[in-house]
Design an enzyme around this catalytic site. Structure first.
Site, PDB file in Angstrom:
ATOM      1  N   ARG A 190       0.820  -1.216   0.000  1.00 50.81           N
ATOM      2  CA  ARG A 190       0.000   0.000   0.000  1.00 50.81           C
ATOM      3  C   ARG A 190       0.848   1.258   0.000  1.00 50.81           C
ATOM      4  NH1 ARG A 190      -4.597   0.904   4.506  1.00 50.81           N
ATOM      5  NH2 ARG A 190      -2.762   1.173   5.838  1.00 50.81           N
ATOM      6  N   LYS A 201      -2.414   7.092   1.334  1.00 52.35           N
ATOM      7  CA  LYS A 201      -2.123   7.354   2.751  1.00 52.35           C
ATOM      8  C   LYS A 201      -0.972   8.362   2.824  1.00 52.35           C
ATOM      9  CE  LYS A 201      -1.897   4.730   7.085  1.00 52.35           C
ATOM     10  NZ  LYS A 201      -3.220   5.122   7.566  1.00 52.35           N
ATOM     11  N   GLU A 210     -15.849   6.991   5.914  1.00 54.18           N
ATOM     12  CA  GLU A 210     -14.889   6.414   6.848  1.00 54.18           C
ATOM     13  C   GLU A 210     -14.742   7.318   8.051  1.00 54.18           C
ATOM     14  OE1 GLU A 210     -11.015   6.271   5.022  1.00 54.18           O
ATOM     15  OE2 GLU A 210     -11.230   8.272   4.170  1.00 54.18           O
TER      16      GLU A 210
END
Length: 388
Positions: free
Chosen positions: A144, A238, A271
């Site tokens: 990721r 991220k 989220e």
């Protein structure tokens, strides 16, 4: 100041109504204009958030009182600062590609101020849990961060296998048995320009954290966030741009809640500030919002995989990843937050709506037990041993 205050209303129309009450917090006013002299800042007061109305540093300090420190003196100050501000988290080891190695002295765990991650937010990060001497889902998190770096147009400082080896060796040097490993890839140091073209090379940083706080399983309250969420291009990577996340978390705390839940532009559940959201519907389906506009949570995806066993056992009737309306979420039997920091945390109230019977639900508890067991004795695909 009277003329400025009088002219302020005409500028209010330039801002959306929901933001006008913040304007006064953005203004800087002298405490006493009559005391101000040209070039003087001694009586200047900065109005900040409601949590802080006075400056942290005494404004009466004179510039002549500020010492010029040598390198050794600065290092000693860093050591004193660490000793005076010990918290629940202990920093056991740090790798820095700038240093070209691992350090275990927390006072030296620093990042260059001209690193573009510091002053431009041009960096990405990820985290992996350390449980009983194993790194949990390390490879999934490395995959990721590599995707995030590509989206952020940051060239990898090393190849994937070298990054993995550095991370494992940093944990090994820390001797940490239970904690977390956090790591960053940045555009690197170089200058204070906007473009990273002046950066000599990208950088990799990693730190091992031992958290001494107790793990809390009690049901929590959440609220709906009024802080706009990041658009999909940035929400799905991220990056270190976590100011919206921070403000959302602060908003929740100000309202006596644990976290604030973001809704996307279509009004669907998105989220939390640093965790995914899931529900157990009245039809006993495990329901999770689509990942197309939010961060693809490694822990959330692992929960979905582990939940398949509950479907086979008849404890769940199905698993669904789909758009979730607020109404559907609030009438669910169970609601939970899922992430590497909270694992599976039951939610018992959302805004004024009690979720289910207002108690921690059985499915949430079972999923938490599955994750904990997976961290302790799961397959090699999710557990990487640390060669201490």
């Amino acid at each position: 100041m009277a003329s400025l205050s009088a002219s302020l209303p005409k500028y209010m129309s330039l801002f959306p109504p929901r933001h006008t009450h913040h304007l006064h917090d953005l203004c800087v006013f002298p405490r006493n204009l009559s005391l101000m002299k040209e070039g003087s800042v001694r009586e200047l007061r900065i109005a900040t958030s409601s949590n802080q109305t006075e400056p942290l540093i005494d404004s009466t300090d004179k510039l002549s009182d500020i010492p010029l420190l040598s390198c050794s003196e600065a290092i000693e100050k860093l050591k004193q600062n660490r000793e005076n501000h010990k918290g629940k988290q202990q920093f056991l080891a740090m790798y820095s590609s700038i240093f070209g190695g691992i350090i275990t002295d927390a006072a030296a765990m620093v990042i260059p101020v001209d690193d573009h991650m510091v002053h431009r937010g041009h960096g990405v990060f990820d985290t992996a849990a350390i449980m009983d001497g194993y790194l949990y889902e390390l490879d999934q998190h490395i995959d990721r961060i590599i995707r995030s770096a590509s989206m952020a147009k940051i060239v990898l400082p090393f190849d994937r296998e070298t990054i993995r080896r550095i991370l494992v060796k940093t944990v090994c040097a820390s001797k940490c048995i239970k904690g977390s490993l956090r790591y960053w890839i940045s555009a690197g140091p170089g200058d204070f320009q906007l473009s990273p073209s002046g950066c000599c090379q990208p950088a990799l940083y990693a730190i091992v954290i031992e958290d001494q706080s107790l793990f809390d399983l009690e049901g929590i309250k959440v609220v709906t966030s009024s802080v706009p969420m990041k658009p999909p291009q940035f929400a799905t990577m991220k990056s270190v741009n976590y100011l919206p996340n921070v403000l959302s978390k602060m908003e929740a705390e100000e309202k006596g809640a644990y976290a604030a839940i973001w809704l996307d532009n279509d009004g669907f559940v998105a989220e939390g500030p640093n965790m995914n959201v899931a529900f157990v519907t009245k039809e006993k389906e495990l329901l999770m919002p689509n990942f197309d506009k939010i961060l693809s949570g490694c822990t959330a995806k692992r929960v979905l995989a582990l939940a398949e066993g509950m479907v086979r056992d008849g404890k769940l009737h199905g698993i669904r990843v789909d758009n979730v309306s607020v109404e559907e979420g609030k009438r669910a039997d169970e609601m939970m937050l899922i992430g590497s920091g909270v694992l599976v945390r039951p939610v018992v109230q959302w805004d004024e709506q009690v979720i289910g019977d207002g108690k921690e639900g059985p499915i949430s508890q079972m999923l938490l037990n599955f994750i904990l067991e997976d961290m302790k004795s799961g397959p090699s695909s999710v557990r990487v041993p640390v060669p201490y």
